[in-house]
Design an enzyme around this catalytic site. Structure first.
Site, PDB file in Angstrom:
ATOM      1  N   HIS A 107     103.984 114.375 108.225  1.00 46.80           N
ATOM      2  CA  HIS A 107     104.543 113.096 108.624  1.00 46.80           C
ATOM      3  C   HIS A 107     104.870 112.303 107.370  1.00 46.80           C
ATOM      4  O   HIS A 107     104.573 112.728 106.251  1.00 46.80           O
ATOM      5  CB  HIS A 107     103.579 112.327 109.527  1.00 46.80           C
ATOM      6  CG  HIS A 107     103.558 112.845 110.940  1.00 46.80           C
ATOM      7  ND1 HIS A 107     104.617 112.701 111.794  1.00 46.80           N
ATOM      8  CD2 HIS A 107     102.592 113.523 111.630  1.00 46.80           C
ATOM      9  CE1 HIS A 107     104.326 113.256 112.958  1.00 46.80           C
ATOM     10  NE2 HIS A 107     103.105 113.764 112.887  1.00 46.80           N
TER      11      HIS A 107
ATOM     12  N   ASP B 216     110.410 108.359 106.435  1.00 49.54           N
ATOM     13  CA  ASP B 216     111.170 108.536 107.673  1.00 49.54           C
ATOM     14  C   ASP B 216     112.533 107.864 107.637  1.00 49.54           C
ATOM     15  O   ASP B 216     113.549 108.482 107.963  1.00 49.54           O
ATOM     16  CB  ASP B 216     110.378 107.967 108.855  1.00 49.54           C
ATOM     17  CG  ASP B 216     109.326 108.936 109.380  1.00 49.54           C
ATOM     18  OD1 ASP B 216     109.281 110.083 108.913  1.00 49.54           O
ATOM     19  OD2 ASP B 216     108.541 108.532 110.257  1.00 49.54           O
TER      20      ASP B 216
END
Length: 386
Positions: free
Chosen positions: A139, A169
């Site tokens: 992540h 992200d």
């Protein structure tokens, strides 16, 4: 939505005329698709059954706002054939699976580029399509950790603090993929062949640190957190608590701005404050500034520095940011079903940004040459939700 453009500016954006297929994912992929759609591209989101339910759907509500979704089962042969058909009639496709997933579905770049040689195939991953970590999960926090970015955030005497998931992200991932897609699509319009855009969040996060690498090479940046000009080490580039429990942000880097800061704090005559360029004096100055800021509320300091060059601003909550007078004056937020949504950015003098209106599902599929008979067959085969 207000834009710096004439009343006759077309509400279709600079990417009008481009058609993109978005294979639904999470985080950076939808953000990339949102950027393309907001700037005028027609983006068709292809999502698996059940994608519109649960916490993940709620978390992505604003990211998928304003573009149509086709619910397609890619585990079904007819569903895979439908995606191939869509990609054949599109300019670009984006996906965010781990390497090899699309290939196992028979929908990898080789298959899709064979069907549509001008296709720009965008791939969003954490580690990239190859390399020793390519198959590993991860992540944002993992990607920016390996990029050297995570270690730059947090207090000097504490552990690294993740900056939400903004760096990997969205900045190093979704935004960079959107740029890569536009660049490759521009090349195709200039006569180049279609190609793959391999966007790795780790590399994107590294790219964002280019200036820090320059500072480090010049001996102006250290790996120690809280000891540098822009990481809270300098007393004139930090946040300070106020009397009411709020905080203000100070960015008085230039000498003239620093002088305005000292004037507003009432300590311009303090000889210690003249040592702004001496890192050895920074801890002392930070203590002095902290003691002064703690004597008034956030609103009082905002009023005291209003109209000055001290670069002092209140640290706002998300709710406060959406109704801040400056944001309101520029219509920086819009309404999306009763909740604030950051307005598309940047702004153009010749366009008003808004997602391109799209026909209903039947009309959308018909525009790809899939008539009502074929649509009914796809529904009967379980490949397309009714």
């Amino acid at each position: 939505m207000t834009q710096p453009s004439s009343a006759s500016a077309p509400a279709r954006g600079p990417l009008h005329g481009l058609r993109i297929v978005e294979v639904a994912g999470i985080g950076p992929g939808p953000f990339c698709a949102m950027m393309l759609a907001d700037h005028g591209a027609e983006v068709i989101r292809v999502a698996p059954p059940g994608a519109a339910e649960g916490a993940a759907a709620a978390a992505h509500r604003l990211l998928v706002h304003g573009r149509p979704t086709l619910t397609v089962d890619l585990k079904a042969p007819a569903g895979r054939a439908l995606l191939l058909r869509l990609a054949t009639g599109a300019d670009g496709l984006i996906e965010g699976f781990r390497p090899g997933v699309m290939e196992r579905l028979g929908l990898g770049p080789d298959a899709l580029l064979a069907a549509n040689p001008a296709l720009v195939y965008g791939r969003m991953t954490g580690w990239g399509q190859d390399g020793p970590r390519a198959a590993e999960p991860g992540h944002d926090i993992n990607y920016i950790a390996l990029a050297g970015a995570l270690g730059r955030f947090g207090p000097a005497d504490g552990k690294p603090a993740p900056p939400a998931n903004l760096i990997g992200d969205f900045a190093g991932g979704g935004l960079l993929l959107a740029f890569g897609m536009v660049a490759a699509l521009h090349a195709v319009r200039g006569g180049a062949s279609g190609q793959v855009v391999d966007c790795a969040m780790t590399e994107g996060a590294s790219l964002l640190m280019t200036m820090l690498w320059s500072l480090r090479a010049a001996g102006l940046w250290t790996d120690r957190r809280g000891a540098n000009l822009l990481d809270g080490g300098a007393p004139f580039y930090d946040t300070y608590a106020t009397a009411d429990g709020g905080h203000v942000a100070v960015g008085a880097i230039e000498p003239a701005f620093y002088a305005a800061l000292l004037s507003g704090l009432g300590c311009a005559d303090d000889p210690d404050c003249a040592r702004r360029d001496d890192p050895a004096a920074w801890p002392l100055l930070k203590r002095k500034f902290a003691a002064i800021f703690a004597t008034r509320s956030r609103a009082e300091w905002e009023a005291a520095f209003a109209g000055t060059d001290a670069c002092v601003t209140p640290v706002l909550s998300m709710a406060e940011a959406a109704r801040d007078p400056h944001a309101t004056a520029r219509t920086a937020f819009t309404d999306a079903g009763g909740i604030p949504r950051p307005a598309p950015a940047p702004r153009y003098s010749g366009f008003t940004l808004a997602p391109t209106p799209t026909a209903d599902r039947a009309g959308l599929l018909a525009s790809f040459g899939i008539d009502e008979t074929e649509q009914r067959a796809l529904i009967a085969a379980g490949a397309l939700n009714p």
